[in-house]
Design a protein around this motif. Structure first.
Motif, PDB file in Angstrom:
ATOM      1  N   ALA A  23      29.526 -70.785  16.146  1.00  0.00           N
ATOM      2  CA  ALA A  23      29.873 -71.416  14.876  1.00  0.00           C
ATOM      3  C   ALA A  23      31.094 -70.742  14.241  1.00  0.00           C
ATOM      4  CB  ALA A  23      28.677 -71.364  13.930  1.00  0.00           C
ATOM      5  N   SER A  26      34.278 -71.783  16.011  1.00  0.00           N
ATOM      6  CA  SER A  26      34.608 -73.164  15.657  1.00  0.00           C
ATOM      7  C   SER A  26      35.205 -73.228  14.251  1.00  0.00           C
ATOM      8  CB  SER A  26      33.343 -74.036  15.733  1.00  0.00           C
ATOM      9  OG  SER A  26      32.768 -73.984  17.021  1.00  0.00           O
ATOM     10  N   LEU A  27      34.630 -72.480  13.325  1.00  0.00           N
ATOM     11  CA  LEU A  27      35.154 -72.462  11.959  1.00  0.00           C
ATOM     12  C   LEU A  27      36.565 -71.891  11.917  1.00  0.00           C
ATOM     13  CD1 LEU A  27      34.650 -72.906   8.942  1.00  0.00           C
ATOM     14  CD2 LEU A  27      33.652 -70.608   8.843  1.00  0.00           C
ATOM     15  N   LEU A  30      38.941 -74.576  13.029  1.00  0.00           N
ATOM     16  CA  LEU A  30      39.143 -75.642  12.043  1.00  0.00           C
ATOM     17  C   LEU A  30      40.015 -75.170  10.876  1.00  0.00           C
ATOM     18  CD1 LEU A  30      35.564 -77.259  11.896  1.00  0.00           C
ATOM     19  CD2 LEU A  30      37.596 -78.137  13.041  1.00  0.00           C
ATOM     20  N   PRO A  38      36.908 -78.003   6.885  1.00  0.00           N
ATOM     21  CA  PRO A  38      35.821 -77.181   7.468  1.00  0.00           C
ATOM     22  C   PRO A  38      34.423 -77.752   7.244  1.00  0.00           C
ATOM     23  CG  PRO A  38      37.411 -75.793   6.342  1.00  0.00           C
ATOM     24  CD  PRO A  38      37.779 -77.203   6.013  1.00  0.00           C
ATOM     25  N   LEU A  41      32.321 -79.075   9.990  1.00  0.00           N
ATOM     26  CA  LEU A  41      31.503 -78.182  10.818  1.00  0.00           C
ATOM     27  C   LEU A  41      30.014 -78.425  10.571  1.00  0.00           C
ATOM     28  CD1 LEU A  41      31.615 -75.465  12.634  1.00  0.00           C
ATOM     29  CD2 LEU A  41      31.118 -74.324  10.481  1.00  0.00           C
ATOM     30  N   ARG A  44      28.858 -81.937  11.942  1.00  0.00           N
ATOM     31  CA  ARG A  44      28.746 -81.998  13.404  1.00  0.00           C
ATOM     32  C   ARG A  44      27.561 -81.166  13.896  1.00  0.00           C
ATOM     33  NH1 ARG A  44      31.273 -86.245  15.255  1.00  0.00           N
ATOM     34  NH2 ARG A  44      30.513 -85.401  17.230  1.00  0.00           N
ATOM     35  N   MET A  45      27.274 -80.063  13.249  1.00  0.00           N
ATOM     36  CA  MET A  45      26.129 -79.243  13.649  1.00  0.00           C
ATOM     37  C   MET A  45      24.821 -79.996  13.394  1.00  0.00           C
ATOM     38  SD  MET A  45      27.231 -75.387  12.454  1.00  0.00           S
ATOM     39  CE  MET A  45      25.754 -74.621  13.141  1.00  0.00           C
ATOM     40  N   ILE A 285      29.073 -78.218  17.913  1.00  0.00           N
ATOM     41  CA  ILE A 285      30.380 -78.255  17.266  1.00  0.00           C
ATOM     42  C   ILE A 285      31.450 -77.662  18.186  1.00  0.00           C
ATOM     43  CG2 ILE A 285      29.903 -76.084  16.031  1.00  0.00           C
ATOM     44  CD1 ILE A 285      32.185 -78.926  14.826  1.00  0.00           C
TER      45      ILE A 285
END
Length: 424
Positions: A23, A26-27, A30, A38, A41, A44-45, A285
């Motif tokens: 996570a 991924s953040l 983004l 953001p 996120l 999508r999770m 994500i």
């Protein structure tokens, strides 16, 4: 992509849990590289775990925990001992046989190692077996669980790949039995080299008595798998049926489950489920970023531009999966790598169901190797030995498991015979 994978590697190296590392990477991507806000996120999770088939995960975890605490593992172990304990290296064979039987209830390697492992290692030590042999065979046999249905990794793969979970369950049965046969051959070799004898003579009376005692427990996989194959219920409904049956056995039948125990089991199930689904959500994500940025297409093009030879491509994918399994949890690896690798093998004519069995078997070997090796950590604690000793004890058993992996990879009929017989 350098930011995405670099951040992931950094977070894993400093000891961040897999879910938070996925996570966090991924953040970072983004925020630094994408015009997408953001907050996406979170959306999508949530979408990553908003799936009806994933409901099977907490229920199979609960069913396995109920079976462990209801005394069912003891009954299965006693029956397996009466069935194969007369062979040379008897308790080694019993260990494997009990894992095959318990696999039809838990669907998870760590549950097998933590539940049956305590009984098996204690019995083998008391029977005069070397501790390294006891730990090695227990660790190796626990990997059978996620192949023989029901299977938590196969449920996750089915959700990510949109493959039939029923077909995946059917496809895992023959490879699981083949793994058991290969491990029993390894045990027979150990017994000859180290001079292990027979632990008990074969007696029909004992076999009959232990079978009657374990009969209701042994019906669990029949209910789960038979119900799915007969079309009576979906894999998710089968998991619920398994929980209900376990409660009946542990409550009015065996009288081993109390309200206090059920409360503790429920809390453990919630904790384990939260960990698994958080990994699935974070990996969702991460894989979405890979797909939306055409990374999956580029990987497929890069591999297929080098060779169209299916033998070489499958060999390369096996190597990649084995390496990933050294460092990543199976659920996270399945969620991330399936969108990347599945288009490659489908392009070469490999059935998604066959590939799912191959992927799960690869990642199960990762549970027996450092640095992740969750099964090794569990058994090192159970056997009260150092982690390094557990690694050395398990290493020889990777040989028969690797041989089965090669057979499953290059002989698709091993996986596909039963699904084609039942579904196609």
């Amino acid at each position: 992509m350098l930011i995405l994978f670099g951040t992931l590697a950094l977070l894993l190296v400093i000891g961040m849990p897999v879910a938070l590392a996925l996570a966090g990477a991924s953040l970072a991507f983004l925020v630094l590289e994408s015009p997408i806000p953001p907050v996406v996120l979170m959306h999508r999770m949530i979408n990553g775990v908003d799936s009806f088939p994933l409901l099977a995960v907490p229920f199979f975890i609960l069913a396995g925990s109920l079976m462990n605490h209801a005394g069912i593992t003891d009954r299965i172990f006693d029956f397996a001992r009466a069935l194969v304990g007369w062979m040379r290296g008897g308790l080694g064979h019993v260990n494997i046989g009990a894992s095959v039987l318990f696999a039809g209830m838990s669907g998870a390697a760590v549950a097998d190692a933590g539940g049956l492992g305590t009984i098996e290692i204690k019995a083998m030590k008391e029977g005069g077996y070397d501790p390294d042999f006891a730990v090695g065979v227990t660790a190796a046999s626990s990997t059978i669980g996620p192949l023989i249905p029901p299977s938590l990794p196969l449920v996750v793969y089915g959700v990510v790949s949109s493959a039939s979970i029923g077909q995946l369950f059917a496809a895992g049965l023959v490879p699981g039995v083949l793994m058991a046969a290969a491990l029993m051959a390894m045990v027979a070799w150990y017994a000859r080299v180290r001079g292990y004898g027979r632990d008990a003579g074969f007696a029909w009376a004992v076999l009959g008595r232990t079978f009657r005692r374990a009969f209701l427990s042994l019906l669990t996989p029949v209910i789960i798998v038979g119900g799915i194959l007969a079309g009576l219920f979906t894999p998710t409904e089968a998991a619920i049926a398994a929980c209900a049956y376990a409660l009946v056995l542990g409550g009015p039948v065996y009288r081993t489950l109390t309200l206090r125990k059920i409360g503790a089991i429920s809390r453990d199930t919630v904790e384990t489920t939260a960990i698994v689904l958080l990994i699935v959500a974070a990996a969702a994500i991460f894989s979405w970023i890979l797909t939306s940025n055409r990374v999956t297409e580029m990987v497929a093009e890069a591999i297929l531009s080098q060779t169209q030879n299916v033998v070489l491509v499958l060999l390369l994918i096996n190597v990649v999966l084995l390496i990933v399994g050294f460092f990543m949890e199976p659920v996270a690896a399945i969620t991330i790598l399936t969108p990347v690798l599945l288009p490659v093998v489908v392009e070469l004519g490999v059935d998604p169901v066959h590939f799912g069995i191959m992927m799960v078997l690869n990642l199960m070997l990762g549970l027996l190797t450092p640095p992740v090796g969750m099964v090794l950590y569990v058994l090192a604690r159970v056997a009260d030995i150092r982690f390094e000793s557990a690694v050395r004890a398990t290493a020889p058993f990777l040989i028969p498991l690797g041989a089965v992996l090669a057979l499953v990879t290059y002989v698709p009929a091993i996986s596909m015979w039963l699904p084609e017989l039942i579904y196609r």
